[in-house]
Write a protein that holds these residues in place. Structure first.
Motif, PDB file in Angstrom:
ATOM      1  N   ASN A 100      -3.488  -0.438   2.755  1.00  0.00           N
ATOM      2  CA  ASN A 100      -2.152  -0.349   2.449  1.00  0.00           C
ATOM      3  C   ASN A 100      -1.579   0.112   3.906  1.00  0.00           C
ATOM      4  O   ASN A 100      -2.068   1.042   4.557  1.00  0.00           O
ATOM      5  CB  ASN A 100      -1.944   0.622   1.266  1.00  0.00           C
ATOM      6  CG  ASN A 100      -0.252   0.476   0.901  1.00  0.00           C
ATOM      7  OD1 ASN A 100       0.521   0.850   1.934  1.00  0.00           O
ATOM      8  ND2 ASN A 100      -0.001   0.437  -0.365  1.00  0.00           N
ATOM      9  N   LEU A 101      -0.510  -0.592   4.349  1.00  0.00           N
ATOM     10  CA  LEU A 101      -0.108  -0.526   5.707  1.00  0.00           C
ATOM     11  C   LEU A 101       1.293   0.123   5.611  1.00  0.00           C
ATOM     12  O   LEU A 101       2.274   0.147   6.466  1.00  0.00           O
ATOM     13  CB  LEU A 101      -0.115  -1.664   6.292  1.00  0.00           C
ATOM     14  CG  LEU A 101      -1.561  -2.364   6.618  1.00  0.00           C
ATOM     15  CD1 LEU A 101      -1.382  -3.348   7.551  1.00  0.00           C
ATOM     16  CD2 LEU A 101      -2.301  -1.316   7.318  1.00  0.00           C
ATOM     17  N   ALA A 102       1.864   0.528   4.404  1.00  0.00           N
ATOM     18  CA  ALA A 102       3.142   0.952   4.069  1.00  0.00           C
ATOM     19  C   ALA A 102       3.348   2.417   4.411  1.00  0.00           C
ATOM     20  O   ALA A 102       4.456   2.865   4.537  1.00  0.00           O
ATOM     21  CB  ALA A 102       3.724   0.235   2.825  1.00  0.00           C
ATOM     22  N   TYR A 103       2.372   3.260   4.312  1.00  0.00           N
ATOM     23  CA  TYR A 103       2.533   4.581   4.679  1.00  0.00           C
ATOM     24  C   TYR A 103       3.327   5.020   5.751  1.00  0.00           C
ATOM     25  O   TYR A 103       3.349   4.237   6.676  1.00  0.00           O
ATOM     26  CB  TYR A 103       1.025   5.293   4.546  1.00  0.00           C
ATOM     27  CG  TYR A 103       0.053   4.860   5.597  1.00  0.00           C
ATOM     28  CD1 TYR A 103       0.030   5.320   6.724  1.00  0.00           C
ATOM     29  CD2 TYR A 103      -0.581   3.727   5.199  1.00  0.00           C
ATOM     30  CE1 TYR A 103      -0.760   4.940   7.687  1.00  0.00           C
ATOM     31  CE2 TYR A 103      -1.578   3.326   6.306  1.00  0.00           C
ATOM     32  CZ  TYR A 103      -1.486   3.821   7.705  1.00  0.00           C
ATOM     33  OH  TYR A 103      -2.483   3.621   8.471  1.00  0.00           O
ATOM     34  N   ILE A 104       3.690   6.252   5.845  1.00  0.00           N
ATOM     35  CA  ILE A 104       4.266   6.945   7.024  1.00  0.00           C
ATOM     36  C   ILE A 104       3.452   7.108   8.145  1.00  0.00           C
ATOM     37  O   ILE A 104       2.376   7.446   8.152  1.00  0.00           O
ATOM     38  CB  ILE A 104       4.809   8.314   6.698  1.00  0.00           C
ATOM     39  CG1 ILE A 104       5.727   8.239   5.494  1.00  0.00           C
ATOM     40  CG2 ILE A 104       5.403   8.948   8.029  1.00  0.00           C
ATOM     41  CD1 ILE A 104       6.088   9.700   4.864  1.00  0.00           C
ATOM     42  N   ARG A 105       3.884   6.544   9.460  1.00  0.00           N
ATOM     43  CA  ARG A 105       2.963   6.727  10.580  1.00  0.00           C
ATOM     44  C   ARG A 105       2.866   7.993  11.059  1.00  0.00           C
ATOM     45  O   ARG A 105       3.597   8.795  10.901  1.00  0.00           O
ATOM     46  CB  ARG A 105       3.889   5.987  11.725  1.00  0.00           C
ATOM     47  CG  ARG A 105       4.162   4.366  11.857  1.00  0.00           C
ATOM     48  CD  ARG A 105       4.874   4.105  12.718  1.00  0.00           C
ATOM     49  NE  ARG A 105       5.188   2.633  12.873  1.00  0.00           N
ATOM     50  CZ  ARG A 105       4.615   1.737  13.519  1.00  0.00           C
ATOM     51  NH1 ARG A 105       3.732   1.942  14.446  1.00  0.00           N
ATOM     52  NH2 ARG A 105       4.997   0.353  13.391  1.00  0.00           N
ATOM     53  N   PRO A 106       1.371   8.132  11.444  1.00  0.00           N
ATOM     54  CA  PRO A 106       1.018   9.438  11.997  1.00  0.00           C
ATOM     55  C   PRO A 106       1.817  10.205  13.032  1.00  0.00           C
ATOM     56  O   PRO A 106       2.068  11.275  12.952  1.00  0.00           O
ATOM     57  CB  PRO A 106      -0.323   9.230  12.400  1.00  0.00           C
ATOM     58  CG  PRO A 106      -0.744   7.950  11.930  1.00  0.00           C
ATOM     59  CD  PRO A 106       0.496   7.135  11.590  1.00  0.00           C
ATOM     60  N   ASN A 107       2.499   9.215  13.780  1.00  0.00           N
ATOM     61  CA  ASN A 107       3.349   9.594  14.948  1.00  0.00           C
ATOM     62  C   ASN A 107       4.615  10.483  14.443  1.00  0.00           C
ATOM     63  O   ASN A 107       5.001  11.496  15.188  1.00  0.00           O
ATOM     64  CB  ASN A 107       3.945   8.566  15.816  1.00  0.00           C
ATOM     65  CG  ASN A 107       2.972   7.335  15.856  1.00  0.00           C
ATOM     66  OD1 ASN A 107       2.474   6.693  14.973  1.00  0.00           O
ATOM     67  ND2 ASN A 107       2.778   7.014  17.345  1.00  0.00           N
TER      68      ASN A 107
END
Length: 369
Positions: free
Chosen positions: A53-60
């Motif tokens: 899943n690529l919709a999660y909040i970016r670690p940045n």
């Protein structure tokens, strides 16, 4: 109760002001610096995303909030509790591996990562709430023991609650595995036989082996085993597995509100919704569908209920993305987008119960930066 302020920034940038700068400006304008962080343990409740899943909040974004807290003297850590269903995050070892795989590690975010309810999801604190449904809430120990709670929430759709935002991340996300069972157990799904295509995806995804195909090759649920986790609803592509929206499903949403209340009870707390990649389903699955609306922005508040209400209003005012599930479901302008995607849900139940519990209000003022 007076209106709560919800601060909002869009995603427009310019040289010298990137999105990380805008996030820092947003949280400071909202008042995060008014919290006394000095030498206090700060749980940053976040969803690390199921790999794939690529919709999660970016670690940045998480790294920016970590730095803000450190600058204010706090001792931050990123945290989430183990999942009830099978997957890459159902125990602490796999959960940490999944978090690292998705870019969350001490090097990238600047702090340690702690799985709140321990190796097998059994480490929790009973926090008294004396709610309508729960007398106590089983909250993951690391979250319960923290001095301050910060939630970073990916605002998106959800197959059981309509949408997932601050309340869902705080309540369901902070509950131990036993706590998640308590919240889910009021919302067992059903199979609409005429929609079933015998694809067996629900059978394969059920962690309790509660689903099988009957003699007619139609999915059938053994309710003596079903824990109501909603996994079958999420994986079914034919609307055969459905949440039964009745009093018991209302109860599930209200239990989530009671757990959210337990998490922030008697603690300083602050909440951020990322209204970005507004996918129709939860980040708990190993894929994410096309967002239902264009990226909108980031909102923050000391009031998680007002924050969620403002976020859903912003989504409902936004245009849909053609080709998304809303197009497939023949969306009509003016109707609630989340209820349209998940027609058997009603997100208002949880927010209203949270308001009744007294830890927030649906009445808000949106302050645009």
């Amino acid at each position: 109760m007076e209106k709560s302020k919800v601060y909002f920034t869009d995603l427009r940038t310019k040289p010298g002001l990137n999105l990380l700068d805008k996030l820092e400006r947003l949280v400071k304008k909202t008042g995060i610096e008014n919290i006394d962080f000095k030498n206090k343990f700060v749980a940053i409740k976040i969803h690390f995303g199921e790999p794939g899943n690529l919709a999660y909040i970016r670690p940045n974004y998480a790294a920016k909030i970590v730095q803000v807290i450190k600058d204010l003297g706090g001792i931050p850590f990123l945290t989430d509790s183990n999942t009830l269903y099978t997957g890459r995050r159902s125990n602490a070892i796999d959960h940490l591996t999944a978090a690292f795989e998705n870019g969350f590690n001490p090097l990238t975010v600047g702090c340690n990562i702690i799985i709140a309810d321990g190796l097998k999801g059994t480490e929790y604190r009973d926090i008294e709430v004396n709610g309508k449904h729960c007398k106590t809430a089983k909250i993951g120990s690391a979250i319960a023991d923290a001095d301050i709670i910060i939630s970073m929430n990916h605002f998106k759709g959800h197959e059981m609650t309509g949408f997932g935002g601050a309340l869902k991340n705080l309540g369901m996300g902070s509950g131990s595995r036993g706590g998640k069972l308590e919240m889910h157990s009021a919302s067992q799904p059903r199979i609409k036989a005429k929609n079933c295509k015998s694809c067996t995806q629900c059978v394969k995804s059920c962690s309790q082996e509660a689903i099988s195909l009957d003699e007619n090759k139609i999915a059938s649920i053994d309710y003596s085993k079903c824990i109501g986790c909603g996994q079958c609803v999420a994986v079914c592509q034919f609307n055969a597995a459905q949440v039964i929206w009745n009093e018991s499903a209302d109860t599930a949403n209200e239990k989530i509100a009671e757990y959210a209340y337990a998490v922030i009870k008697n603690k300083e707390n602050f909440h951020i919704n990322f209204i970005i990649n507004v996918s129709p389903d939860c980040d708990c699955f190993n894929s994410n569908d096309l967002p239902i609306v264009p990226d909108i922005g980031i909102a923050a508040s000391f009031d998680p209920i007002a924050l969620d209400k403002a976020s859903v209003d912003l989504v409902n005012k936004a245009p849909i993305i053609n080709g998304s599930i809303l197009s497939d479901k023949h969306y009509h302008e003016g109707t609630d987008k989340f209820n349209h995607v998940h027609s058997n849900t009603n997100w208002e139940t949880g927010l209203k119960h949270g308001e009744e519990l007294g830890f927030g209000t649906l009445d808000y003022e949106l302050v645009r930066l």
